[in-house]
Design a protein around this motif. Structure first.
Motif, short mmCIF file in Angstrom:
data_model
loop_
_atom_site.label_atom_id
_atom_site.label_comp_id
_atom_site.label_asym_id
_atom_site.label_seq_id
_atom_site.Cartn_x
_atom_site.Cartn_y
_atom_site.Cartn_z
N LYS A 39 47.19 55.65 44.41
CA LYS A 39 48.41 55.79 45.20
C LYS A 39 48.60 54.60 46.13
CE LYS A 39 50.68 59.08 48.29
NZ LYS A 39 50.53 60.38 49.00
N TRP A 40 47.47 53.88 46.46
CA TRP A 40 47.53 52.82 47.48
C TRP A 40 47.20 51.43 46.91
CZ3 TRP A 40 49.72 55.45 51.05
CH2 TRP A 40 49.39 56.80 51.26
N GLY A 41 46.75 51.40 45.61
CA GLY A 41 46.42 50.09 45.05
C GLY A 41 46.25 50.15 43.54
N ARG A 42 45.85 48.96 42.96
CA ARG A 42 45.65 48.89 41.50
C ARG A 42 44.65 47.78 41.18
NH1 ARG A 42 48.32 44.74 38.90
NH2 ARG A 42 49.76 43.55 40.23
N VAL A 43 44.17 47.78 39.94
CA VAL A 43 43.30 46.72 39.41
C VAL A 43 43.95 46.18 38.14
CG1 VAL A 43 41.01 46.12 38.55
CG2 VAL A 43 41.26 47.88 40.33
N ASP A 44 44.21 44.88 38.08
CA ASP A 44 44.87 44.34 36.89
C ASP A 44 43.85 44.09 35.77
OD1 ASP A 44 43.52 42.05 37.56
OD2 ASP A 44 45.27 40.91 38.23
N GLU A 45 44.33 43.51 34.64
CA GLU A 45 43.47 43.34 33.46
C GLU A 45 42.33 42.37 33.73
OE1 GLU A 45 46.15 42.08 30.47
OE2 GLU A 45 47.06 44.07 30.20
N GLY A 47 40.69 42.21 36.49
CA GLY A 47 39.77 42.78 37.48
C GLY A 47 40.16 42.49 38.93
N THR A 48 41.34 41.94 39.18
CA THR A 48 41.80 41.67 40.55
C THR A 48 42.28 42.98 41.18
OG1 THR A 48 42.43 39.43 39.96
CG2 THR A 48 43.37 40.35 41.97
N VAL A 49 41.82 43.23 42.40
CA VAL A 49 42.15 44.49 43.10
C VAL A 49 43.25 44.20 44.11
CG1 VAL A 49 41.28 46.41 44.47
CG2 VAL A 49 39.76 45.25 42.81
N TYR A 50 44.31 45.03 44.07
CA TYR A 50 45.44 44.87 44.98
C TYR A 50 45.59 46.14 45.85
CZ TYR A 50 46.85 41.11 41.81
OH TYR A 50 46.89 39.97 41.05
N VAL A 51 46.11 45.94 47.05
CA VAL A 51 46.49 47.06 47.92
C VAL A 51 47.97 46.92 48.24
CG1 VAL A 51 45.92 45.86 50.08
CG2 VAL A 51 45.97 48.34 50.04
N VAL A 60 42.78 42.13 47.57
CA VAL A 60 41.70 42.47 48.48
C VAL A 60 40.33 42.17 47.86
CG1 VAL A 60 43.03 44.23 49.67
CG2 VAL A 60 41.70 44.86 47.63
N GLY A 61 40.31 41.79 46.57
CA GLY A 61 39.03 41.48 45.94
C GLY A 61 39.12 41.57 44.44
N SER A 62 37.98 41.60 43.77
CA SER A 62 37.95 41.73 42.31
C SER A 62 36.83 42.69 41.93
CB SER A 62 37.73 40.36 41.66
OG SER A 62 36.45 39.85 41.98
N TRP A 63 36.98 43.27 40.75
CA TRP A 63 36.01 44.27 40.28
C TRP A 63 35.68 43.96 38.82
CZ3 TRP A 63 33.00 47.65 42.52
CH2 TRP A 63 32.32 48.59 41.77
N GLN A 64 34.42 43.59 38.58
CA GLN A 64 33.99 43.24 37.24
C GLN A 64 32.84 44.11 36.76
OE1 GLN A 64 35.72 40.94 35.67
NE2 GLN A 64 36.91 40.35 37.50
N ALA A 65 32.45 45.08 37.56
CA ALA A 65 31.22 45.83 37.25
C ALA A 65 31.46 47.08 36.44
CB ALA A 65 30.52 46.20 38.55
N GLY A 66 32.66 47.46 36.24
CA GLY A 66 32.88 48.71 35.53
C GLY A 66 34.36 48.96 35.31
N GLU A 67 34.67 50.25 35.26
CA GLU A 67 36.04 50.65 35.02
C GLU A 67 36.90 50.34 36.24
OE1 GLU A 67 37.21 51.74 32.19
OE2 GLU A 67 35.19 51.54 31.31
N PRO A 68 38.20 50.07 36.03
CA PRO A 68 39.10 49.79 37.16
C PRO A 68 39.14 50.92 38.20
CG PRO A 68 40.12 49.15 35.11
CD PRO A 68 38.87 49.85 34.72
N LEU A 72 38.78 50.71 42.33
CA LEU A 72 39.68 51.27 43.35
C LEU A 72 38.94 52.23 44.27
CD1 LEU A 72 43.01 51.98 41.38
CD2 LEU A 72 42.61 50.29 43.18
N ALA A 73 38.08 53.06 43.66
CA ALA A 73 37.34 54.04 44.48
C ALA A 73 36.43 53.33 45.47
CB ALA A 73 36.53 54.96 43.57
N HIS A 74 35.83 52.19 45.01
CA HIS A 74 34.94 51.44 45.91
C HIS A 74 35.70 50.93 47.13
CE1 HIS A 74 31.81 48.65 47.20
NE2 HIS A 74 32.78 47.70 47.25
N PHE A 75 36.85 50.29 46.93
CA PHE A 75 37.62 49.75 48.05
C PHE A 75 38.26 50.87 48.88
CE2 PHE A 75 37.19 46.02 45.37
CZ PHE A 75 36.94 45.03 46.29
N ALA A 76 38.54 52.00 48.21
CA ALA A 76 39.10 53.14 48.94
C ALA A 76 38.06 53.72 49.90
CB ALA A 76 39.58 54.21 47.97
N ARG A 77 36.77 53.75 49.44
CA ARG A 77 35.73 54.27 50.33
C ARG A 77 35.59 53.38 51.57
NH1 ARG A 77 33.31 55.49 45.38
NH2 ARG A 77 32.06 53.55 45.41
#
Length: 438
Positions: A39-45, A47-51, A60-68, A72-77
């Motif tokens: 509801k507050w962000g997304r991860v593109d193809e 792995g870039t994380v947006y808010v 806000v960062g990038s995620w390459q370690a797993g599922e998008p 999102l859950a990591h940055f949401a926490r």
């Protein structure tokens, strides 16, 4: 497979709150981001994380370690951690256990960091929530300042009251122990009063210290005067003791007893000497006084025994005198009374409380004999009838003058003559009575 590294920023630390806050109004909650981070962000193809923000999306960062979704859950926490810190600030302000100044500082720091924070969540809502915290912290700061000002004013007022009381005690009180105890109590309370600014506190302390010094000087002067008075009293009482001991051997009972009474009055007027000396001198004074009065009592006891014997002897004479018969030989009665009177005079003094009784009985006997002698004389007086005739003649003369004056209309002379006739008539009656009683 190469390992992926999540690129994230660290949130600013929050300082520990200090108690001194005012309560805040209830604020609408900020949603937990980790519940629905999409509801507050997304991860593109790639792995870039947006808010999502009010100005659009922000990386806000990038995620390459797993599922998008995991990214999102990591940055949401991370957002939830910041939200929790904000809620903790709110809770402490609401309960009054937090320091509003620290709360405002932390809230501003968090707000400033949101623009670059590597988190996914309701940044707009959280920023509004931080604005509310900052506003309420400002109100709490104002309340705290007002409370401190009131507390400071109360502390100043209380110290002024204590200073005023101390100054009054210093200038007026002569209850030295009570006032001294009270000044110590004031000092103890003074030490417990906090919050007065240094300048005012120093001014009040100088007044209080001056009052204590004034009291101590007055008290010291009083006791110094008291010591001088007691020294003078000791010297005077020593003189009185010396005189009392000298008088203890006197046989001049009356004047000496009177002087001891005077010495007692002078002793009381001399004032108190130092306690040990006063007690010792008093014991000597009392011992001398007791010695004199003990000797006097012994002498008086012997005298009282003698006086009692005299009273008994006079009672025996009275019993004899009261039997004198005045109806028989009056010359013999008078001779008998004369002998009794001679013995009476030789006997001596009797107890003071018996004098009136015994003398009264003797006078009664003497009066009885004298009355009988007078009666006998009146019966043998050849001039009694001549006096009665003379009084009768004078009555008749004044009555005749009164009648003549009244006939001539001279009321004043008539009344004067009648008054004189009345007077002579009384004397005539007495003369005729004397003649009749022969």
């Amino acid at each position: 497979m190469p390992s992926a590294v999540a690129k994230v920023a660290h949130a600013a630390p929050v300082a520990a709150p200090v108690p001194a806050a005012a309560p805040v109004d209830a604020l609408p909650p900020v949603a937990v981001a980790s519940a629905d981070p999409s509801k507050w962000g997304r991860v593109d193809e790639e792995g870039t994380v947006y808010v999502r923000t009010a100005d659009g999306e922000r990386v806000v960062g990038s995620w390459q370690a797993g599922e998008p979704e995991e990214g999102l859950a990591h940055f949401a926490r991370r957002f939830d951690d910041i939200r929790t810190e904000v809620e903790l600030l709110e809770t402490r302000l609401a309960s009054g256990s937090g320091d509003p100044k620290h709360a405002a500082t932390n809230a501003k720091h968090i707000k400033d960091s949101l623009a670059e924070a590597h988190v996914v969540g309701d940044l707009v809502g959280l920023q509004a929530r931080l604005d509310q915290v900052i506003a309420h912290a400002a109100v709490a700061l104002d309340h705290a300042k007002h409370a401190r000002d009131e507390a400071r004013a109360g502390s100043v007022a209380r110290k002024e009251e204590l200073v005023t009381e101390a100054e009054q005690l210093a200038e007026e009180s002569t209850q030295w122990k009570v006032a001294g105890d009270r000044l110590r109590q004031i000092l103890d309370e003074w030490k417990t009063i906090k919050g007065v600014d240094r300048k005012t506190d120093e001014q009040l302390w100088r007044r209080f210290s001056k009052a204590r010094d004034t009291f101590n000087r007055r008290r010291g002067s009083h006791f110094a005067d008291l010591d001088r008075q007691r020294s003078t009293a000791k010297s005077r009482k020593q003189e009185l003791v010396d005189e009392a001991e000298l008088l203890s051997e006197s046989d001049d009972w009356g004047p000496t007893a009177a002087r001891y009474k005077e010495l007692m009055l002078e002793w009381k007027a001399a004032g108190r000497a130092p306690k040990d000396a006063d007690d010792t001198l008093w014991q000597r004074f009392r011992a001398a006084q007791d010695k004199f009065f003990s000797r006097r009592s012994s002498v008086f006891d012997e005298r009282d025994a003698e006086f009692a014997q005299n009273a008994k002897a006079k009672e025996e004479l009275l019993a004899e005198a009261e039997k004198i018969n005045v109806k028989g030989d009056l010359d013999a009665a008078r001779a008998q009374l004369h002998k009794i009177q001679e013995k009476w005079e030789l006997i001596g003094k009797v107890p003071r409380e018996r004098i009136r009784e015994l003398e009264g009985r003797m006078r009664a006997v003497e009066e009885k004999v004298r009355t009988a002698a007078d009666a006998q004389w009146r019966k043998t007086d050849p001039e009694a009838e001549a006096r009665a005739a003379q009084f009768r003649e004078r009555v008749e003369q004044f009555e005749a003058q009164a009648a003549k004056a009244r006939a001539a209309g001279d009321k004043r002379r008539a009344e004067q003559a009648e008054a004189q006739a009345a007077q002579w008539r009384e004397w005539l009656a007495a003369a005729e009575q004397a003649v009749a009683s022969r």
